[in-house]
Structures are given as C-alpha cells and as structure tokens.
Design an enzyme around this catalytic site. Structure first.
Site, PDB file in Angstrom:
ATOM      1  N   GLU A 160      39.976  11.142  -8.465  1.00 54.75           N
ATOM      2  CA  GLU A 160      38.941  10.476  -6.887  1.00 54.75           C
ATOM      3  C   GLU A 160      37.810  10.209  -7.365  1.00 54.75           C
ATOM      4  O   GLU A 160      36.488  11.277  -7.930  1.00 54.75           O
ATOM      5  CB  GLU A 160      39.094  11.386  -6.001  1.00 54.75           C
ATOM      6  N   LYS A 209      43.736  11.647  -0.118  1.00 52.57           N
ATOM      7  CA  LYS A 209      44.921  12.737   0.547  1.00 52.57           C
ATOM      8  C   LYS A 209      45.568  12.407   1.167  1.00 52.57           C
ATOM      9  O   LYS A 209      46.148  11.157   1.143  1.00 52.57           O
ATOM     10  CB  LYS A 209      43.686  12.915   2.399  1.00 52.57           C
TER      11      LYS A 209
END
Length: 510
Positions: free
Chosen positions: A304, A321
């Site tokens: 990420e 997410k």
C-alpha cells in the site's frame, strides 16, 4: 522557498553524478555489504499483477547512510535530534548537531527540507534525487490531533539524508548516484571514488537459498487473546452505534520469536536481512522495505502506498481497504476475488477512507483539485486480493512537503473515520503504542518528490546494546464498521499475518 516545496537552490557546482551500471546489481547483497545502517526501498510484484501495480513497483532504491554529506534526523521521547557531518553542516546552510530540542517532528522536518538544496532528478521517470529516507512512526499522529503517546523501544521517526544510492528499474536499468559539491572537494572526491567502485559482492546475502528456510513453525503470541480482540471489535461497534465514529481501524500485535539460526549465516551477515530476503522471495509487493537503523530492523512487505508527490506538486494516495486470502484452487481463488469485488461492507469501508483522504488532502491542496481516479478496484497479489482506490490532488507552489504529510498523517486506512475520534477509540482499546507499524516508510527527495508507503505486513525488531534481540513484533488489524462480525474481523487479522509468518517459520497463537 521555491515551487518544489520549500527547498532552497543548490549551491554552485553542486550536482548528482551518475554512473550507469551495465549489470543490474543484487541490492540485497549490496545492503549486506553496506555500512552499519541502510535503507532499502524494495519494489517488485508477481507475474500477472495489474498494470497499476507494475507502475508502482517500477523503482527500487538502496540508500547508503555513511557518505560524507550524510545527516540524521530522529524524533524520540518528543524531542528532536539532528546529527551532521562537517560537509553536511555546510550543505544544509549551517545546520548543527542538536542533542534534543523541543521542536515538533513535522516542524523540524519542514525546516530541514527547506534547507535541503534542490537537485534535479538524475534518472528520467524516477523521482528519487538523493534526499531524506527512513520512517515516520504512527505516534507522530499526536501532532495532528491524535493521542499523546510515544513509541516503546525506538524512535518515533528516523530519517537519514543520503548522498549515495543505487537505483534500479524493473525494466533492467541500474544507476549509482552520488552527491558532489564544488565547495566540498574532499567530500566530493570520496563520493566520486565510491561511484567508480560500486559493484555487486560475489557472495549473495541469503547464502544462495531464497526458499522459505524452515518448514516447522513456532508460535507468535498475541498481545491479547482472540476472544479479547473480538470483544474490542464489539466495543468499536458500540462506539459506532453511539455515533462516535463511522469506522475504527482496530489493531493488535504479535510477539514473533526469531527462528533463523544464526549459525546458518556467515557471521558478518545481518541475519535479519537474510530473513527479509527469504520473505521477499515468497511475497513480491510494490512497497517492500528493509531498514537497518541503529538498534532497529524493519522488514516490510507492504502493498500500500500512503502518499506520492512528484516534483511538480501532483499528489496521489492509494488506500487499501478490503482483503481476501488467495486460494491455490483457481475456481476458489476467482470466487474469493469476485466476493471481495461485490462486498457491500468492504466497499463501504473503502469509500469512507477515500472520503477521509479527500478531506486530508484538501487541507493543503489547490481548491477544487482533489479528485478520485479509481474507486474500489480489486488488485491481486501473491497472497491476497485487495480493494484499492486512488485519490489525486495538486499542491500550490511553495507548499512544504512536510505540511502535506502532516495533514494526512497517520495514513487514513490505519485510523478510521472521523480520524481523530477513531484514533482515540482505537488507542483506548489497544492499550499500547503501534510504533513503526501503521506509520510510513519512504523518501523525501531533494527534487521535491515524496513517496511513502503505509507500514503494514511488517516485522519490527529492536536490538539491545549488545545486538541481541530485545523485541520482535508484528502488527495486524482491520477496519471495524457497524456491520462487522467480531469473528470475521479476527479471521482477517490472521489472514494478514500469513504472508509474513509463513516466511519466518511462525504461526498465530492468541
């Protein structure tokens, strides 16, 4: 200040000299042969990854911290420490060694960046033009409204100004970079000599064995029991029902024994680096990193990105997410991917964080420039499927890069929303600091570019004064919403441990 974020013009005759390397070097071997400290920003992705992942994983940087212009900024126990060499003292316009001041971390960082002379990017397409590399720990969130805590056992931030680095391109290119300045002939001569000597050591850092090194497992013990974590999930849901938050990122930590037998490694080799090399062989990711900084060893397998800022002031954030474990069965694997793509709960989590990051970027961006490029796209990696979004913005000329990062810190995907309230709820339920975990790793380039990852899937080791392991921890967690099921959230925590624990011979016990 100039339009690249508060940096000052480079002194006359100051530049980055570049040597194109004919053979791409083994950065792991170079890291093993480097001085006491090193920062390796290590990008890779497995075959078949989406084009967006390959774009993020194009560049790797091995930053060497022992050059003549080197400097260090550390923030620990709420105090700032700055160390300079004679050459870096002059390079930064008279910045002297500071043995602990009361300056907030981001304010001190902003001053250091403002004193860092501008250097153009020497390799087309790569934003790194030497500069400050290292980590910003989660507890620096206290400076943007978070709970007033500090990390345990290590600094809240450790950034090094590096004047030597090796950069590689996933397409096969490789370059050695070194800073030279006419006003510092002796330091420049040392860097030119290093530039000509850069070669890959003959002996590989992992001893030639890149496979997972131990089939057996030992228990990684949870800071809390699974039952206690599930109870905390329900406590988050109660806070959400009461209207105190929309989403809370609840984490925990695991104590991880060191399984690697040092007798299997050359005595001169860093065993934690050997461990990292074996991790990366099993789980390629765009934002891997290995940091050897004083008593700290950080082995990160993060997929990420937190923030990227180019030299012109264009910003992008890419929160993740939504996670599903991959299956060896192609039919089951595709079903897991499809289930994630269709999940109302995961989409809601992702959209909430996108809104949070839009608000974070609006604090420093040109009004009207914040936009969403991708919403809830599913990307596939070696061990997991993930839901990713991309938010972009443009900065006004002269905006300090430290101010942009502070306004968005800690990464919203690791806090929940609203950010300050969600952080307070998580802190009360977690009962301890997160440290490096949930913070950011990367660089503040002398060109004005910034690239920072979110510190997830990361093993953090702290050594004592004799070099023995004092602690080894691995943080994991997930976003809790009103629709969360406590047992499912605990399962997600276990899923997020597997890619790292399988590589270090550990398994969850909580």
């Amino acid at each position: 200040m100039d339009d690249r974020g508060g940096l000052t013009a480079a002194p006359p005759a100051a530049r980055i000299e570049v040597r194109r390397l004919t053979t791409p070097p083994d950065l792991g071997a170079l890291a093993a042969a480097a001085g006491p400290d090193v920062v390796w920003l290590d990008s890779s992705v497995p075959a078949g990854s989406p084009a967006t992942a390959h774009d993020r994983a194009r560049w790797s940087v091995l930053a060497l911290t022992d050059g003549p212009f080197a400097a260090r900024f550390r923030h620990e126990t709420r105090r700032a420490f700055v160390e300079t060499t004679p050459a870096s003292h002059a390079w930064f316009g008279g910045v002297a060694t500071v043995e602990g001041s009361d300056g907030p971390a981001f304010a001190v960082l902003a001053e250091l960046l403002a004193r860092t002379p501008v250097l153009p990017e020497p390799v087309p397409g790569c934003g790194f033009a030497l500069g400050w590399v290292g980590f910003l720990g989660y507890e620096l969130g206290r400076e943007s409204g978070g709970v007033d805590r500090t990390a345990e056992g290590h600094a809240d931030a450790d950034l090094r100004f590096v004047d030597r680095a090796v950069v590689t391109d996933a397409t096969g290119g490789a370059w050695a970079l070194a800073l030279v300045a006419g006003a510092e002939p002796a330091a420049s001569a040392r860097n030119r000599a290093w530039l000509e000597e850069v070669t890959t050591p003959v002996t590989r850092a992992d001893g030639g064995d890149a496979a997972p090194f131990l089939p057996d497992t030992v228990p990684a013990t949870g800071r809390v029991t699974r039952t206690a974590y599930e109870t905390a999930v329900d406590a988050c849901r109660a806070e959400i029902r009461a209207g105190n938050a929309f989403q809370v990122c609840l984490t925990t930590a695991f104590a991880v024994p060191q399984v690697l037998q040092e007798a299997r490694v050359d005595p001169a080799t860093d065993p934690h680096l050997v461990e990292y090399l074996r991790l990366r062989a099993t789980d390629p990711v765009p934002f891997g990193a290995y940091l050897r900084l004083g008593p700290l060893r950080v082995a990160s397998r993060s997929p990420e990105r937190f923030l990227r800022i180019d030299a012109a002031g264009r910003v992008s954030a890419e929160p993740i997410k939504g996670t599903r474990r991959r299956s060896d069965d192609p039919v089951e694997d595709e079903a897991a991917r499809a289930e994630l793509a269709a999940s109302v709960k995961d989409r809601a989590e992702n959209v909430m964080i996108v809104d949070l990051l839009r608000n974070d970027l609006l604090r420093t961006a040109v009004p009207g420039s914040v936009h969403v490029d991708r919403l809830c796209a599913v990307e596939t990696y070696a061990s997991v499927h993930q839901m990713v979004s991309t938010i972009g913005a443009v900065l006004p000329e002269g905006t300090s890069r430290a101010a942009v990062v502070r306004a968005a810190f800690p990464p919203g995907s690791m806090t929940g929303a609203p950010k300050i309230r969600a952080m307070a709820i998580a802190d009360r339920l977690e009962g301890g600091p997160r440290g490096v975990y949930s913070g950011a790793i990367g660089y503040f380039s002398a060109s004005g570019a910034v690239d920072l990852s979110v510190v997830i899937r990361t093993l953090v080791t702290v050594l004592d004064d004799r070099g023995a392991v004092r602690s080894r921890s691995f943080g994991a967690g997930g976003a809790v919403t009103w629709s969360s099921v406590a047992a499912d959230e605990a399962d997600e925590v276990e899923t997020k441990t597997r890619s790292v624990f399988a590589g270090v011979g550990a398994t969850v016990r909580w």
